[in-house]
Motif scaffolding. Structure first.
Motif, PDB file in Angstrom:
ATOM      1  N   THR A  10      26.296   7.243  -7.506  1.00  0.00           N
ATOM      2  CA  THR A  10      26.872   5.902  -7.473  1.00  0.00           C
ATOM      3  C   THR A  10      25.837   4.906  -7.980  1.00  0.00           C
ATOM      4  N   PRO A  11      26.101   4.207  -9.061  1.00  0.00           N
ATOM      5  CA  PRO A  11      25.170   3.153  -9.477  1.00  0.00           C
ATOM      6  C   PRO A  11      25.068   2.091  -8.376  1.00  0.00           C
ATOM      7  N   VAL A  12      23.879   1.601  -8.148  1.00  0.00           N
ATOM      8  CA  VAL A  12      23.706   0.544  -7.157  1.00  0.00           C
ATOM      9  C   VAL A  12      24.070  -0.780  -7.812  1.00  0.00           C
ATOM     10  N   THR A  13      25.090  -1.423  -7.277  1.00  0.00           N
ATOM     11  CA  THR A  13      25.574  -2.701  -7.800  1.00  0.00           C
ATOM     12  C   THR A  13      25.466  -3.764  -6.718  1.00  0.00           C
ATOM     13  N   ALA A  14      25.650  -5.001  -7.115  1.00  0.00           N
ATOM     14  CA  ALA A  14      25.441  -6.113  -6.193  1.00  0.00           C
ATOM     15  C   ALA A  14      26.361  -6.030  -4.984  1.00  0.00           C
ATOM     16  N   ASP A  15      27.559  -5.449  -5.138  1.00  0.00           N
ATOM     17  CA  ASP A  15      28.481  -5.414  -4.006  1.00  0.00           C
ATOM     18  C   ASP A  15      28.069  -4.392  -2.952  1.00  0.00           C
ATOM     19  N   LEU A  16      27.049  -3.593  -3.228  1.00  0.00           N
ATOM     20  CA  LEU A  16      26.510  -2.671  -2.233  1.00  0.00           C
ATOM     21  C   LEU A  16      25.309  -3.254  -1.490  1.00  0.00           C
ATOM     22  N   LEU A  17      24.921  -4.479  -1.819  1.00  0.00           N
ATOM     23  CA  LEU A  17      23.731  -5.087  -1.233  1.00  0.00           C
ATOM     24  C   LEU A  17      24.089  -6.205  -0.269  1.00  0.00           C
ATOM     25  N   ARG A  18      23.259  -6.347   0.765  1.00  0.00           N
ATOM     26  CA  ARG A  18      23.300  -7.503   1.649  1.00  0.00           C
ATOM     27  C   ARG A  18      21.892  -8.060   1.772  1.00  0.00           C
ATOM     28  N   GLY A  19      21.820  -9.378   1.940  1.00  0.00           N
ATOM     29  CA  GLY A  19      20.526 -10.021   2.117  1.00  0.00           C
ATOM     30  C   GLY A  19      19.869 -10.487   0.837  1.00  0.00           C
ATOM     31  N   ALA A  20      20.442 -10.182  -0.323  1.00  0.00           N
ATOM     32  CA  ALA A  20      19.893 -10.646  -1.601  1.00  0.00           C
ATOM     33  C   ALA A  20      20.709 -11.825  -2.099  1.00  0.00           C
ATOM     34  N   LEU A  21      20.058 -12.784  -2.737  1.00  0.00           N
ATOM     35  CA  LEU A  21      20.761 -13.918  -3.326  1.00  0.00           C
ATOM     36  C   LEU A  21      21.083 -13.696  -4.793  1.00  0.00           C
ATOM     37  N   ASP A  22      20.430 -12.705  -5.424  1.00  0.00           N
ATOM     38  CA  ASP A  22      20.625 -12.482  -6.847  1.00  0.00           C
ATOM     39  C   ASP A  22      20.167 -11.065  -7.169  1.00  0.00           C
ATOM     40  N   VAL A  23      20.589 -10.562  -8.314  1.00  0.00           N
ATOM     41  CA  VAL A  23      20.098  -9.277  -8.803  1.00  0.00           C
ATOM     42  C   VAL A  23      19.735  -9.426 -10.272  1.00  0.00           C
ATOM     43  N   GLU A  24      18.770  -8.623 -10.691  1.00  0.00           N
ATOM     44  CA  GLU A  24      18.325  -8.598 -12.086  1.00  0.00           C
ATOM     45  C   GLU A  24      18.461  -7.175 -12.606  1.00  0.00           C
ATOM     46  N   HIS A  25      19.078  -7.028 -13.765  1.00  0.00           N
ATOM     47  CA  HIS A  25      19.199  -5.716 -14.384  1.00  0.00           C
ATOM     48  C   HIS A  25      17.932  -5.439 -15.196  1.00  0.00           C
ATOM     49  N   THR A  26      17.271  -4.334 -14.879  1.00  0.00           N
ATOM     50  CA  THR A  26      16.022  -3.970 -15.525  1.00  0.00           C
ATOM     51  C   THR A  26      16.208  -2.684 -16.325  1.00  0.00           C
ATOM     52  N   ALA A  27      15.147  -2.253 -16.962  1.00  0.00           N
ATOM     53  CA  ALA A  27      15.213  -1.004 -17.715  1.00  0.00           C
ATOM     54  C   ALA A  27      15.439   0.195 -16.808  1.00  0.00           C
ATOM     55  N   HIS A  28      15.133   0.055 -15.539  1.00  0.00           N
ATOM     56  CA  HIS A  28      15.260   1.176 -14.611  1.00  0.00           C
ATOM     57  C   HIS A  28      16.534   1.111 -13.779  1.00  0.00           C
ATOM     58  N   GLY A  29      17.001  -0.094 -13.486  1.00  0.00           N
ATOM     59  CA  GLY A  29      18.167  -0.211 -12.615  1.00  0.00           C
ATOM     60  C   GLY A  29      18.405  -1.641 -12.192  1.00  0.00           C
TER      61      GLY A  29
END
Length: 391
Positions: A10-29
């Protein structure tokens, strides 16, 4: 990676996270952030950029029947030149709210910091895997709390059963901002950071904006908090302003007013608790800046300012506590949901005598538990601003 299961990746996506205000897509994930992109563009120094990317309070939250869970990550670890490498950060796995297992990820990048010159060297490394086995074979809510002092790029989640985002349990959201103690300095693992302990006891969802060295009344942090949905809000103010020697008394009061004004733009009636610093003897009556002290072979801290300059507006913790109490009392006349808490009620002289600060600034794991216990009693208790009937 184990091969004994038919894995579901399962790719880790923003809807699987709590406690973060933002996400950044990097070369790794996916890299969780605790400040949004607009705020990050205004960060003035490496210290806060590092702190906000360290996922204190951030967790992967899913519902699944899986008995084995693997999380591939690329950690970036912090080390200090001339000192032994720190232990690998801990991943806490909770099943239906109970700490059930822990894991670490070896390797990863290393951010090597020179405490004297503040220079930083990034040494690249390889990803690794946090693995959890033997979980109960029934539907359950799983949270994986990420290491609170390691920047963590999330690559993939592998399980032996399907996963879906954990359901909203209807708990109130507590948005907290503070300094390195709120971030988790010296806490043993991510759910042992004092705001995490307090949130669990208070039955609330935590968004932890505790930033080591970064609680400096920055307007971009206030705007991020303004725009973050929350039912309960607390701001812990003082220690970083003093130990960075960031401002004088004339600037401090208006900065506090401006920060609170911004919070109220987005949260006009939410319970808002202003907390002053816990006891820190080296800065009670001595201004900053704070400096490392290597006498004795261990890293400790000392204040280097001149107490005689208090009359000219140099700040100490005692002065800031008095000013915060005055500001909150004045504002509370028109804001019945604004509250004040003297930080020495969380950790004061008796606590210091029993549980001294190992480096003169940060509590040990027992100190985090003490602060959490007192906060729960004073904030979440029947007469506290965060009581169940508030918000």
């Amino acid at each position: 990676m184990s091969t004994e299961h038919d894995w579901i990746i399962t790719p880790v996506t923003a809807d699987l996270l709590r406690g973060a205000l933002d996400v950044e897509h990097t070369a790794h994930g996916l890299l969780p952030h605790r400040l949004p992109a607009g705020a990050r563009r205004q960060i003035p120094d490496e210290q806060l950029a590092m702190a906000e990317s360290q996922p204190s309070g951030v967790r992967v939250a899913v519902r699944t029947r899986a008995t084995t869970v693997e999380l591939d990550t690329l950690p970036t670890k912090r080390a200090y030149r001339g000192f032994p490498a720190p232990a690998d950060g801990v991943y806490d796995l909770l099943v239906d709210g109970h700490l059930t297992a822990q894991a670490t990820v070896t390797g990863g990048n290393v951010r090597m910091i020179d405490m004297v010159t503040q220079s930083v060297e990034l040494r690249p490394g390889s990803p690794g895997t946090a693995r959890f086995t033997g979980l109960p074979a029934q539907d359950k809510n799983i949270e994986i709390w990420l290491p609170h002092t390691e920047t963590t790029e999330l690559i993939a989640l592998r399980t032996d059963a399907p996963v879906e985002p954990a359901p909203d349990q209807g708990r109130r959201v507590w948005l907290h901002h503070g300094s390195s103690i709120s971030h988790g300095s010296n806490a043993a693992h991510p759910t042992a950071v004092w705001p995490a302990l307090a949130a669990a006891r208070g039955g609330v969802e935590l968004v932890n904006l505790g930033f080591g060295g970064g609680a400096l009344l920055d307007p971009f942090t206030a705007r991020a908090m303004r725009d973050t949905p929350a039912d309960l809000i607390s701001v812990k103010i003082g220690i970083n302003v003093v130990n960075a020697d960031a401002m004088r008394l004339r600037a401090f009061g208006p900065a506090v007013h401006g920060f609170l004004d911004t919070l109220r733009e987005g949260h006009p009636t939410a319970p808002l608790l202003v907390v002053s610093s816990v006891l820190c003897p080296v800065q009670e009556d001595t201004p900053g800046p704070l400096a490392p002290d290597f006498d004795g072979g261990t890293a400790r801290f000392k204040a280097t300012g001149d107490p005689a300059e208090r009359a000219a507006g140099r700040l100490t913790l005692r002065i800031i506590r008095e000013e915060l109490a005055r500001i909150v009392a004045r504002r509370a006349a028109d804001d019945p949901h604004l509250h004040h808490l003297d930080g020495r009620e969380l950790y004061g002289e008796a606590d210091y005598a029993e549980l001294p600060l190992p480096d003169e600034v940060h509590p040990d794991p027992a100190g985090h538990r003490r602060i959490a216990e007192n906060f729960v009693r004073l904030a979440f208790g029947a007469d506290g601003p965060f009581a169940a009937h508030s918000g």
